[in-house]
Design a protein around this motif. Structure first.
Motif, PDB file in Angstrom:
ATOM      1  N   LEU A 100      26.128  88.531  51.356  1.00  0.00           N
ATOM      2  CA  LEU A 100      25.079  89.285  52.028  1.00  0.00           C
ATOM      3  C   LEU A 100      23.890  89.484  51.099  1.00  0.00           C
ATOM      4  CD1 LEU A 100      26.996  92.093  53.952  1.00  0.00           C
ATOM      5  CD2 LEU A 100      25.934  90.033  54.881  1.00  0.00           C
ATOM      6  N   GLU A 101      22.691  89.360  51.681  1.00  0.00           N
ATOM      7  CA  GLU A 101      21.461  89.629  50.944  1.00  0.00           C
ATOM      8  C   GLU A 101      20.415  90.127  51.927  1.00  0.00           C
ATOM      9  OE1 GLU A 101      19.473  85.187  50.682  1.00  0.00           O
ATOM     10  OE2 GLU A 101      20.750  85.828  49.027  1.00  0.00           O
ATOM     11  N   PRO A 102      19.380  90.808  51.423  1.00  0.00           N
ATOM     12  CA  PRO A 102      18.341  91.327  52.310  1.00  0.00           C
ATOM     13  C   PRO A 102      17.607  90.192  53.035  1.00  0.00           C
ATOM     14  CG  PRO A 102      18.148  92.292  50.113  1.00  0.00           C
ATOM     15  CD  PRO A 102      19.142  91.169  50.025  1.00  0.00           C
ATOM     16  N   ALA A 103      17.343  90.434  54.316  1.00  0.00           N
ATOM     17  CA  ALA A 103      16.525  89.505  55.108  1.00  0.00           C
ATOM     18  C   ALA A 103      15.163  90.159  55.252  1.00  0.00           C
ATOM     19  CB  ALA A 103      17.153  89.269  56.476  1.00  0.00           C
ATOM     20  N   GLY A 104      14.215  89.749  54.444  1.00  0.00           N
ATOM     21  CA  GLY A 104      12.907  90.398  54.436  1.00  0.00           C
ATOM     22  C   GLY A 104      12.933  91.629  53.568  1.00  0.00           C
ATOM     23  N   GLY A 105      11.865  92.399  53.648  1.00  0.00           N
ATOM     24  CA  GLY A 105      11.754  93.611  52.850  1.00  0.00           C
ATOM     25  C   GLY A 105      10.820  93.425  51.674  1.00  0.00           C
ATOM     26  N   GLN A 106      10.559  94.522  50.985  1.00  0.00           N
ATOM     27  CA  GLN A 106       9.616  94.536  49.872  1.00  0.00           C
ATOM     28  C   GLN A 106      10.317  94.174  48.566  1.00  0.00           C
ATOM     29  OE1 GLN A 106       7.753  98.341  49.245  1.00  0.00           O
ATOM     30  NE2 GLN A 106       6.874  97.727  47.290  1.00  0.00           N
ATOM     31  N   GLU A 107       9.707  93.256  47.822  1.00  0.00           N
ATOM     32  CA  GLU A 107      10.284  92.880  46.538  1.00  0.00           C
ATOM     33  C   GLU A 107      10.179  94.056  45.570  1.00  0.00           C
ATOM     34  OE1 GLU A 107      10.131  89.353  43.175  1.00  0.00           O
ATOM     35  OE2 GLU A 107       9.133  89.056  45.097  1.00  0.00           O
ATOM     36  N   ALA A 108      11.271  94.326  44.880  1.00  0.00           N
ATOM     37  CA  ALA A 108      11.323  95.413  43.908  1.00  0.00           C
ATOM     38  C   ALA A 108      10.494  95.048  42.680  1.00  0.00           C
ATOM     39  CB  ALA A 108      12.767  95.691  43.512  1.00  0.00           C
ATOM     40  N   ASP A 109       9.905  96.060  42.074  1.00  0.00           N
ATOM     41  CA  ASP A 109       8.979  95.812  40.976  1.00  0.00           C
ATOM     42  C   ASP A 109       9.095  96.841  39.856  1.00  0.00           C
ATOM     43  OD1 ASP A 109       8.020  97.962  42.359  1.00  0.00           O
ATOM     44  OD2 ASP A 109       5.991  97.206  42.604  1.00  0.00           O
ATOM     45  N   ASP A 110      10.305  97.325  39.602  1.00  0.00           N
ATOM     46  CA  ASP A 110      10.493  98.310  38.541  1.00  0.00           C
ATOM     47  C   ASP A 110      11.098  97.612  37.323  1.00  0.00           C
ATOM     48  OD1 ASP A 110      11.156 100.338  36.811  1.00  0.00           O
ATOM     49  OD2 ASP A 110      12.163 101.568  38.319  1.00  0.00           O
ATOM     50  N   PRO A 111      10.286  97.340  36.298  1.00  0.00           N
ATOM     51  CA  PRO A 111      10.804  96.629  35.126  1.00  0.00           C
ATOM     52  C   PRO A 111      11.818  97.439  34.324  1.00  0.00           C
ATOM     53  CG  PRO A 111       8.565  97.355  34.720  1.00  0.00           C
ATOM     54  CD  PRO A 111       8.873  97.671  36.168  1.00  0.00           C
ATOM     55  N   THR A 112      11.947  98.729  34.640  1.00  0.00           N
ATOM     56  CA  THR A 112      12.912  99.557  33.914  1.00  0.00           C
ATOM     57  C   THR A 112      14.152  99.856  34.745  1.00  0.00           C
ATOM     58  OG1 THR A 112      11.918 101.636  34.651  1.00  0.00           O
ATOM     59  CG2 THR A 112      11.027 100.639  32.626  1.00  0.00           C
ATOM     60  N   ALA A 113      14.308  99.216  35.897  1.00  0.00           N
ATOM     61  CA  ALA A 113      15.481  99.466  36.742  1.00  0.00           C
ATOM     62  C   ALA A 113      16.764  99.105  36.001  1.00  0.00           C
ATOM     63  CB  ALA A 113      15.377  98.642  38.025  1.00  0.00           C
ATOM     64  N   LEU A 114      17.799  99.866  36.261  1.00  0.00           N
ATOM     65  CA  LEU A 114      19.129  99.559  35.735  1.00  0.00           C
ATOM     66  C   LEU A 114      19.744  98.485  36.623  1.00  0.00           C
ATOM     67  CD1 LEU A 114      21.577 100.105  33.881  1.00  0.00           C
ATOM     68  CD2 LEU A 114      22.251 101.909  35.516  1.00  0.00           C
ATOM     69  N   VAL A 115      20.202  97.397  36.014  1.00  0.00           N
ATOM     70  CA  VAL A 115      20.801  96.292  36.758  1.00  0.00           C
ATOM     71  C   VAL A 115      22.311  96.353  36.617  1.00  0.00           C
ATOM     72  CG1 VAL A 115      20.935  93.775  36.994  1.00  0.00           C
ATOM     73  CG2 VAL A 115      18.766  94.854  36.324  1.00  0.00           C
ATOM     74  N   LEU A 116      23.014  96.453  37.753  1.00  0.00           N
ATOM     75  CA  LEU A 116      24.473  96.361  37.747  1.00  0.00           C
ATOM     76  C   LEU A 116      24.845  94.893  37.827  1.00  0.00           C
ATOM     77  CD1 LEU A 116      25.731  99.261  40.041  1.00  0.00           C
ATOM     78  CD2 LEU A 116      25.208  99.260  37.596  1.00  0.00           C
ATOM     79  N   LEU A 117      25.629  94.443  36.869  1.00  0.00           N
ATOM     80  CA  LEU A 117      25.965  93.030  36.759  1.00  0.00           C
ATOM     81  C   LEU A 117      27.320  92.712  37.383  1.00  0.00           C
ATOM     82  CD1 LEU A 117      25.007  92.401  33.028  1.00  0.00           C
ATOM     83  CD2 LEU A 117      23.745  91.649  35.054  1.00  0.00           C
ATOM     84  N   PRO A 118      27.357  91.754  38.293  1.00  0.00           N
ATOM     85  CA  PRO A 118      28.653  91.257  38.744  1.00  0.00           C
ATOM     86  C   PRO A 118      29.170  90.261  37.708  1.00  0.00           C
ATOM     87  CG  PRO A 118      26.926  90.032  39.829  1.00  0.00           C
ATOM     88  CD  PRO A 118      26.248  91.072  38.950  1.00  0.00           C
ATOM     89  N   GLY A 119      30.428  89.922  37.779  1.00  0.00           N
ATOM     90  CA  GLY A 119      30.960  88.920  36.868  1.00  0.00           C
ATOM     91  C   GLY A 119      32.449  88.780  37.017  1.00  0.00           C
ATOM     92  N   LEU A 120      32.976  87.795  36.325  1.00  0.00           N
ATOM     93  CA  LEU A 120      34.414  87.519  36.374  1.00  0.00           C
ATOM     94  C   LEU A 120      35.153  88.076  35.169  1.00  0.00           C
ATOM     95  CD1 LEU A 120      34.192  83.899  37.757  1.00  0.00           C
ATOM     96  CD2 LEU A 120      35.102  85.912  38.933  1.00  0.00           C
TER      97      LEU A 120
END
Length: 177
Positions: A100-120
């Motif tokens: 699932l991913e967003p269909a449309g919407g405003q691109e985020a633009d916060d260079p200080t946002a915390l990114v939650l990383l998926p992974g194995l």
């Protein structure tokens, strides 16, 4: 162990998890996240939309909004990853790889946002074994100010992972107890 073998091992171990185990671990990780200094300081959260047996992020998204944070989710655009703000008007649809991913919407633009990383898999030094597409590595190499935090099941936290120069490390790794 090489990356491909480790990926297969971790995918197999995740497939063996029962829904109750996934739910309990996801609840534990959400509780850990909500008191973590990186989360508490963040104004914006870039969060993956969980698929298959990944750590669930629905509760994290709900609570982050309740905490007054802006929340954005990833969208694959060619070979790049972009984050789109989630709000009531944004629909989700199956995108690349059936996730699932967003269909449309405003691109985020916060260079200080915390990114939650998926992974194995992850190690205590923050090295991450992703799914092999390099989307998060390219995104974080392009947007270098983001802090990153990984959520994982206990078995996904290993002593040491093989790493290459382009692999971006997590600033923090939380593992389910």
């Amino acid at each position: 162990m090489d990356k491909d073998s480790l990926r297969q091992e971790m995918l197999g171990r995740r497939r063996e998890m029962r829904e109750e185990e996934i739910a309990a671990a996801s609840d534990d990780l959400a509780r850990q996240l909500f008191v973590h200094p990186l989360y508490r300081a963040a104004k914006t959260l870039y969060v993956y939309l969980s698929a298959n047996q990944e750590v669930r992020t629905d509760e994290i998204i709900r609570q982050a909004r309740q905490d007054g944070k802006l929340v954005a989710a990833p969208k694959v655009c060619g070979s790049e990853l972009r984050f789109i703000f989630l709000d009531e008007s944004v629909r989700l649809q199956a995108g690349s790889f059936g996730i699932l991913e967003p269909a449309g919407g405003q691109e985020a633009d916060d260079p200080t946002a915390l990114v939650l990383l998926p992974g194995l898999a992850f190690d205590r030094l923050g090295r991450r074994l992703g799914y092999g597409g390099g989307y998060y590595d390219r995104f974080l190499a392009r947007e270098t100010e983001h802090l990153t935090l990984a959520l994982c099941y206990g078995f996904q936290l290993v002593d040491e992972l093989p790493a290459e120069p382009h692999d971006v490390r997590a600033d923090a790794v939380l593992a389910a107890e």
